[in-house]
Motif scaffolding. Sequence first.
Motif, PDB file in Angstrom:
ATOM      1  N   PHE B  54       1.088  -1.102   0.162  1.00  0.00           N
ATOM      2  CA  PHE B  54      -0.029  -0.319  -0.479  1.00  0.00           C
ATOM      3  C   PHE B  54       0.525   1.427  -0.050  1.00  0.00           C
ATOM      4  CE2 PHE B  54      -3.340  -2.660   1.575  1.00  0.00           C
ATOM      5  CZ  PHE B  54      -3.931  -2.293   0.608  1.00  0.00           C
ATOM      6  N   LYS B  56       4.087   1.529  -1.354  1.00  0.00           N
ATOM      7  CA  LYS B  56       4.201   1.500  -2.638  1.00  0.00           C
ATOM      8  C   LYS B  56       3.098   2.535  -3.899  1.00  0.00           C
ATOM      9  CE  LYS B  56       8.339   0.260  -3.108  1.00  0.00           C
ATOM     10  NZ  LYS B  56       8.713  -0.899  -2.574  1.00  0.00           N
ATOM     11  N   PHE B  58       0.513   4.117  -2.812  1.00  0.00           N
ATOM     12  CA  PHE B  58       0.385   5.484  -2.902  1.00  0.00           C
ATOM     13  C   PHE B  58       1.166   6.603  -3.092  1.00  0.00           C
ATOM     14  CE2 PHE B  58      -2.239   3.981   1.500  1.00  0.00           C
ATOM     15  CZ  PHE B  58      -2.859   3.614   0.737  1.00  0.00           C
ATOM     16  N   ARG B  59       2.714   5.351  -2.767  1.00  0.00           N
ATOM     17  CA  ARG B  59       3.219   6.828  -3.451  1.00  0.00           C
ATOM     18  C   ARG B  59       3.184   7.325  -5.091  1.00  0.00           C
ATOM     19  NH1 ARG B  59       9.315   4.308  -1.590  1.00  0.00           N
ATOM     20  NH2 ARG B  59       8.943   4.615   0.717  1.00  0.00           N
ATOM     21  N   ASN B  60       2.978   5.825  -5.175  1.00  0.00           N
ATOM     22  CA  ASN B  60       3.156   5.884  -7.312  1.00  0.00           C
ATOM     23  C   ASN B  60       1.626   5.967  -7.366  1.00  0.00           C
ATOM     24  OD1 ASN B  60       5.783   4.690  -7.382  1.00  0.00           O
ATOM     25  ND2 ASN B  60       5.150   4.197  -5.758  1.00  0.00           N
ATOM     26  N   LYS B  63       1.169   8.063 -10.905  1.00  0.00           N
ATOM     27  CA  LYS B  63       1.999   7.553 -12.043  1.00  0.00           C
ATOM     28  C   LYS B  63       0.920   6.207 -12.752  1.00  0.00           C
ATOM     29  CE  LYS B  63       6.259   7.398 -10.371  1.00  0.00           C
ATOM     30  NZ  LYS B  63       7.537   6.470  -9.089  1.00  0.00           N
ATOM     31  N   TRP B  73      -3.148  -3.142 -11.220  1.00  0.00           N
ATOM     32  CA  TRP B  73      -2.194  -3.010 -10.844  1.00  0.00           C
ATOM     33  C   TRP B  73      -1.963  -3.595  -8.952  1.00  0.00           C
ATOM     34  CZ3 TRP B  73      -1.027   1.953  -8.279  1.00  0.00           C
ATOM     35  CH2 TRP B  73       0.424   2.297  -8.328  1.00  0.00           C
ATOM     36  N   ARG B  76      -0.391  -6.699  -8.789  1.00  0.00           N
ATOM     37  CA  ARG B  76       1.051  -6.759  -9.463  1.00  0.00           C
ATOM     38  C   ARG B  76       2.300  -6.181  -9.137  1.00  0.00           C
ATOM     39  NH1 ARG B  76       0.359  -5.034 -15.818  1.00  0.00           N
ATOM     40  NH2 ARG B  76      -1.129  -6.550 -16.120  1.00  0.00           N
ATOM     41  N   ILE B  77       2.179  -5.508  -7.618  1.00  0.00           N
ATOM     42  CA  ILE B  77       2.851  -4.843  -7.357  1.00  0.00           C
ATOM     43  C   ILE B  77       3.052  -5.978  -6.347  1.00  0.00           C
ATOM     44  CG2 ILE B  77       3.008  -3.071  -4.974  1.00  0.00           C
ATOM     45  CD1 ILE B  77       2.009  -0.743  -7.556  1.00  0.00           C
ATOM     46  N   ASN B  80       5.096  -8.685  -7.094  1.00  0.00           N
ATOM     47  CA  ASN B  80       6.348  -8.886  -6.736  1.00  0.00           C
ATOM     48  C   ASN B  80       7.194  -7.722  -5.753  1.00  0.00           C
ATOM     49  OD1 ASN B  80       7.602  -7.543  -9.170  1.00  0.00           O
ATOM     50  ND2 ASN B  80       8.353  -5.571  -8.356  1.00  0.00           N
ATOM     51  N   GLU B  81       6.290  -7.257  -4.767  1.00  0.00           N
ATOM     52  CA  GLU B  81       6.277  -6.976  -3.392  1.00  0.00           C
ATOM     53  C   GLU B  81       6.813  -8.291  -2.105  1.00  0.00           C
ATOM     54  OE1 GLU B  81       7.273  -3.859  -1.441  1.00  0.00           O
ATOM     55  OE2 GLU B  81       7.197  -3.483  -3.287  1.00  0.00           O
TER      56      GLU B  81
END
Lengths: 168, 184
Positions: B54, B56, B58-60, B63, B73, B76-77, B80-81
Motif C-alpha cells: 500500500f 508503494k 500511494f507513493r506511485n 504515475k 496494478w 502486480r505490485i 512483486n513485493e
Amino acid sequence: MEKNKYTNGFKIPENYFEEFETHMFDKLKEEQLPKATGFVIPDGYFDAVEEKIIENTKTSPLKVIHKSKTQKLRPTLYRIAGIAAVLAVLILLYPFENGNAISFEKISEAAVSEYIQDGALDLTADDFAMYLQDEDFDALMQSSEEISVENMSDYLLNNLDDSTLLLE
Amino acid sequence: MVQEQDLVSLLQAPSQKEEAYRILVTTYKERLYWHIRNIVKFHDDADDVLQNTFVKVFRNIDKFKGDSKLYTWLYRIATNEAITFINKRAKRQHITNEELQQQTLEKLETDVYFEGNAIQLKLQQAIATLPDKQQLVFNMKYFEDHTYEELSELLQTSVGGLKSSYHIAVKKITAFLQNNETIL
C-alpha cells in the motif's frame, strides 16, 4: 451419429470428447484436495492493519520492513564514499604545496567526516564530472559494460526501492 | 461501492487523498493479504508485505495512467513485493529460494497462525515442489478463486497457457500427495 444432429450452429473444441475423460478424472483428483490453506490471522487484524496503513501515509512514506543498521546507513555510506572519491580526485588534480599553508594531511580524518556530515560540502555529480576528461568517461563506460546481468539484477534487487519500476 | 475510475480520480486529487486511501485499503486489503500470504506463508511477513504494497501504491498513484485496471496494478505490485521479499530473505541467508521454502514449511507446522491439518500441511509441501509461476497460478486459481481471464490479465499469460499450467500443477500436486499416501 448422424451428421445433421450438429446443424444447430453449436461447435465444440477439437478433441473435446476424446479428452473429456482425462479432464473429468483430473477434476475428481482436484476435488480431493483440501479446500482451505489452514492459514489463520490474529483477531481484528484487518481493522488494525487499515489504521496502520493510513497512519503510515500520514507520517513517513518509508518502507515498513525494519532494516538492519548497515542497510539504513547504506545510502549515507555510498554518499560519503562518493564524496571521498571526489576529494581524492581533487587532491590529485591540485597538489598542495608544503610549507606553512594548511595541507590536507594536517586535517584529521574525523574533521573531514564531520565537515561532510554537516553537509558543508555541496558537490553534485555534475561538479565531479567537470574534472573528468573524455578518456575518463570512456573508462567508466567500459567498466559499466563489464557488469554482468547477474550482478546488475543482484544490485537492483538489493537497492531498487521502487518495485513498480520492474513491472512496466 | 465506488467505481474503479472514480476511485483513481479521488486518489489523484490532493484534497481527497486520505478518504480515497481509506476506501482503497478497505476494498482491497483482504484480497491482497491472502494473495500475499499464499506466497510468503507467515502472517507477520504477509503483514509487512501488505503494508509495503500500500505504501508503494500511494507513493506511485500519480504515475498510474489507467492503462491497466487498478486492481490488476495492485495485484502486480503485491506479487512483486512478495516475491522480492522472499528473494531478499534467501539472499540474506545465503540460501536458494527452494531451501528457504523448505525451511518455511518446516516452521509452518509450529506456527501459531497455521491451523491446517496434516493434509493441508502436505498440500503446502506439494505446492512448494512446483516452479514459481505454477505455484502462483495454482494458488490464485484454487484458493483465491480467480477466473482464467482475470489471471491472464494479472500474469500477462494466455488463457490457454494458464489452463495447461494449472492442470499440470494439479497433476503434480495429486501425484505428490499420492506418493506420500496423503490421499487415495
